[in-house]
Design a protein around this motif. Structure first.
Motif, PDB file in Angstrom:
ATOM      1  N   THR A 143      45.372  31.457  42.409  1.00 56.48           N
ATOM      2  CA  THR A 143      44.910  30.739  41.042  1.00 56.48           C
ATOM      3  C   THR A 143      45.726  29.616  40.495  1.00 56.48           C
ATOM      4  O   THR A 143      45.174  28.504  40.328  1.00 56.48           O
ATOM      5  CB  THR A 143      44.790  31.986  40.012  1.00 56.48           C
ATOM      6  OG1 THR A 143      44.026  33.144  40.640  1.00 56.48           O
ATOM      7  CG2 THR A 143      44.169  31.388  38.575  1.00 56.48           C
ATOM      8  N   GLN A 181      39.270  40.821  44.610  1.00 51.58           N
ATOM      9  CA  GLN A 181      39.629  42.305  43.899  1.00 51.58           C
ATOM     10  C   GLN A 181      38.579  43.123  43.968  1.00 51.58           C
ATOM     11  O   GLN A 181      38.835  44.239  44.194  1.00 51.58           O
ATOM     12  CB  GLN A 181      40.092  41.859  42.484  1.00 51.58           C
ATOM     13  CG  GLN A 181      41.099  40.990  42.233  1.00 51.58           C
ATOM     14  CD  GLN A 181      41.480  40.910  40.673  1.00 51.58           C
ATOM     15  OE1 GLN A 181      41.033  41.639  39.784  1.00 51.58           O
ATOM     16  NE2 GLN A 181      42.336  39.931  40.365  1.00 51.58           N
ATOM     17  N   SER A 241      46.829  37.982  42.758  1.00 53.70           N
ATOM     18  CA  SER A 241      45.934  37.052  42.962  1.00 53.70           C
ATOM     19  C   SER A 241      46.490  35.601  42.083  1.00 53.70           C
ATOM     20  O   SER A 241      45.995  34.477  42.238  1.00 53.70           O
ATOM     21  CB  SER A 241      44.586  37.270  41.792  1.00 53.70           C
ATOM     22  OG  SER A 241      44.146  38.543  42.253  1.00 53.70           O
ATOM     23  N   VAL A 298      38.493  45.548  37.876  1.00 56.09           N
ATOM     24  CA  VAL A 298      38.187  44.063  38.309  1.00 56.09           C
ATOM     25  C   VAL A 298      38.224  43.491  36.872  1.00 56.09           C
ATOM     26  O   VAL A 298      38.714  42.231  36.942  1.00 56.09           O
ATOM     27  CB  VAL A 298      37.170  43.906  39.205  1.00 56.09           C
ATOM     28  CG1 VAL A 298      36.605  42.428  39.588  1.00 56.09           C
ATOM     29  CG2 VAL A 298      37.236  44.591  40.496  1.00 56.09           C
ATOM     30  N   SER A 299      37.565  43.770  36.205  1.00 57.90           N
ATOM     31  CA  SER A 299      37.376  42.998  34.887  1.00 57.90           C
ATOM     32  C   SER A 299      38.734  42.781  34.164  1.00 57.90           C
ATOM     33  O   SER A 299      39.194  41.629  33.684  1.00 57.90           O
ATOM     34  CB  SER A 299      36.611  43.917  33.666  1.00 57.90           C
ATOM     35  OG  SER A 299      35.042  44.025  34.268  1.00 57.90           O
ATOM     36  N   VAL A 340      40.785  40.454  36.612  1.00 56.83           N
ATOM     37  CA  VAL A 340      40.542  38.731  36.467  1.00 56.83           C
ATOM     38  C   VAL A 340      40.720  38.241  35.217  1.00 56.83           C
ATOM     39  O   VAL A 340      41.310  37.075  35.279  1.00 56.83           O
ATOM     40  CB  VAL A 340      39.074  38.736  36.994  1.00 56.83           C
ATOM     41  CG1 VAL A 340      38.464  37.315  36.640  1.00 56.83           C
ATOM     42  CG2 VAL A 340      38.805  39.290  38.394  1.00 56.83           C
ATOM     43  N   ASN A 389      38.156  35.301  42.506  1.00 55.80           N
ATOM     44  CA  ASN A 389      39.189  36.500  42.047  1.00 55.80           C
ATOM     45  C   ASN A 389      38.363  37.721  42.300  1.00 55.80           C
ATOM     46  O   ASN A 389      38.814  38.679  42.412  1.00 55.80           O
ATOM     47  CB  ASN A 389      39.920  36.261  40.827  1.00 55.80           C
ATOM     48  CG  ASN A 389      40.894  35.121  41.225  1.00 55.80           C
ATOM     49  OD1 ASN A 389      41.770  35.178  42.310  1.00 55.80           O
ATOM     50  ND2 ASN A 389      41.343  34.292  40.229  1.00 55.80           N
ATOM     51  N   ILE A 390      37.039  37.451  41.486  1.00 56.93           N
ATOM     52  CA  ILE A 390      36.123  38.628  41.400  1.00 56.93           C
ATOM     53  C   ILE A 390      36.048  39.330  42.774  1.00 56.93           C
ATOM     54  O   ILE A 390      35.799  40.495  43.028  1.00 56.93           O
ATOM     55  CB  ILE A 390      34.906  38.401  40.400  1.00 56.93           C
ATOM     56  CG1 ILE A 390      35.319  37.877  39.141  1.00 56.93           C
ATOM     57  CG2 ILE A 390      33.846  39.647  40.682  1.00 56.93           C
ATOM     58  CD1 ILE A 390      34.123  37.826  38.462  1.00 56.93           C
ATOM     59  N   TYR A 444      47.027  43.779  40.934  1.00 56.29           N
ATOM     60  CA  TYR A 444      46.021  42.573  41.084  1.00 56.29           C
ATOM     61  C   TYR A 444      46.211  41.314  40.644  1.00 56.29           C
ATOM     62  O   TYR A 444      46.033  40.428  41.368  1.00 56.29           O
ATOM     63  CB  TYR A 444      44.623  43.449  40.431  1.00 56.29           C
ATOM     64  CG  TYR A 444      43.762  44.165  41.350  1.00 56.29           C
ATOM     65  CD1 TYR A 444      44.457  44.681  42.582  1.00 56.29           C
ATOM     66  CD2 TYR A 444      42.608  44.800  40.912  1.00 56.29           C
ATOM     67  CE1 TYR A 444      43.667  45.540  43.401  1.00 56.29           C
ATOM     68  CE2 TYR A 444      41.834  45.637  41.831  1.00 56.29           C
ATOM     69  CZ  TYR A 444      42.266  45.949  43.105  1.00 56.29           C
ATOM     70  OH  TYR A 444      41.538  46.639  43.881  1.00 56.29           O
ATOM     71  N   GLY A 497      37.453  31.833  39.248  1.00 54.37           N
ATOM     72  CA  GLY A 497      37.230  33.272  38.853  1.00 54.37           C
ATOM     73  C   GLY A 497      36.395  34.051  39.482  1.00 54.37           C
ATOM     74  O   GLY A 497      36.495  35.285  39.919  1.00 54.37           O
ATOM     75  N   THR A 509      44.451  37.624  35.240  1.00 54.89           N
ATOM     76  CA  THR A 509      44.714  36.488  36.341  1.00 54.89           C
ATOM     77  C   THR A 509      44.446  35.281  35.823  1.00 54.89           C
ATOM     78  O   THR A 509      45.102  34.203  35.753  1.00 54.89           O
ATOM     79  CB  THR A 509      43.937  36.909  37.451  1.00 54.89           C
ATOM     80  OG1 THR A 509      44.357  38.319  38.192  1.00 54.89           O
ATOM     81  CG2 THR A 509      44.144  35.681  38.546  1.00 54.89           C
TER      82      THR A 509
END
Length: 306
Positions: free
Chosen positions: A181, A234, A177, A105-106, A109, A230-231, A173, A227, A112
């Motif tokens: 965004t 995901q 996303s 995820v880090s 994101v 998105n976190i 991912y 953000g 993205t």
């Protein structure tokens, strides 16, 4: 024949009637507004109960044993059984899956937000042939269900040699996303003052420097809002990891691990460990949203206020 000038002027009774009619209409409008406001509050309370009660029940069940979960599901646990959490973290390997989710995820994101903000800025601030076409192409991705692309995605990632890897999942991912965004940030970048960009160009800023050092800091509220979304999106994704990491159990993310625990719980009856794992997955997102709640609300309203 009676002319306009021959008509009698409205008397005091007529004026009183008109004023009374207005007051009656105002009272009806106010009563309707109060009724709608009360109905809105009732709906919010019902929605809050629907959301909060299952989360609270899951949290309490994570400290119970199997007997308490089924015999007294709505009572407080007799004691805080932290061994349920440690068992889920070690034996069920929730700790491993948690770390995998944080890594994926880090990176997802970060990629993205970088690519999405750059694309949204160009589409919002620069005019060129095909601008609207590219923008609507991004936006059309919002209407495309993910499960329809699972089979093509599997073969594309497999042909790239990235199947059963975190790199392949991160790239998917990012692609998944980007539509939201770009849609969100393009509208936000349009609200930023043009005079600031013109002043930066006069001072000798290149387009790249103008974006990273001037416009991007000004878009901080919008970046934080999208953000966080998105976190959360995901972090809770299940379909994509299930397809792209099906044969790499050591690289599973948290949603896959919890699904595996849920399947095993049906045979081993370790329901307390399952609820402990669910609580571990829920708490980080609640904390993230709670910490950045003001920034999210500010980012959502900043465009309208400007």
């Amino acid at each position: 024949m009676t002319t306009k000038t021959d008509r009698p002027a409205p008397g005091p009774g007529t004026r009183k009637l008109t004023a009374g009619t207005r007051k009656g209409r105002d009272r009806r409008v106010k009563s309707e507004v109060r009724l709608l406001s009360r109905l809105g509050h009732v709906a919010l309370v019902v929605w809050a109960v629907i959301v909060i009660v299952p989360i609270l029940w899951t949290f309490l069940a994570s400290f119970k044993n199997t007997t308490e979960i089924f015999s007294s599901p709505w009572t407080l646990p007799a004691e805080l059984r932290w061994e349920n959490w440690s068992r889920a973290w070690t034996q069920a390997r929730v700790g491993k899956f948690f770390v995998n989710s944080v890594i994926v995820v880090s990176c997802g994101v970060a990629g993205t937000m970088l690519l999405g903000s750059m694309a949204a800025y160009v589409l919002a601030r620069y005019k060129f042939v095909g601008n609207r076409f590219i923008y609507y192409l991004f936006v059309s991705g919002l209407a495309f269900p993910v499960f329809l692309a699972l089979v093509p995605l599997f073969f594309v990632v497999d042909n790239l040699g990235l199947l059963n890897t975190h790199t392949g999942l991160v790239l998917v991912y990012i692609a998944y996303s980007l539509p939201f965004t770009v849609f969100f940030l393009a509208a936000f970048f349009k609200t930023l003052p043009t005079s600031v960009a013109e002043a930066g160009m006069i001072d000798g800023c290149s387009h790249t420097r103008l974006f990273f050092q001037v416009m991007l800091p000004m878009a901080k509220p919008g970046l934080i809002s999208v953000g966080i979304f998105n976190i959360i999106g995901q972090w809770s994704q299940y379909q994509l990891p299930l397809v792209l990491l099906s044969n790499a159990e050591d690289k599973w993310v948290l949603t896959q691990g919890i699904a595996d625990i849920s399947t095993n719980a049906g045979y081993e009856a370790d329901w307390s460990g399952l609820f402990a794992a669910l609580t571990m997955a829920i708490l980080p997102m609640i904390l993230v949203y709670g910490i950045f709640q003001r920034q999210i609300q500010g980012g959502l309203t900043a465009g309208a206020l400007k």
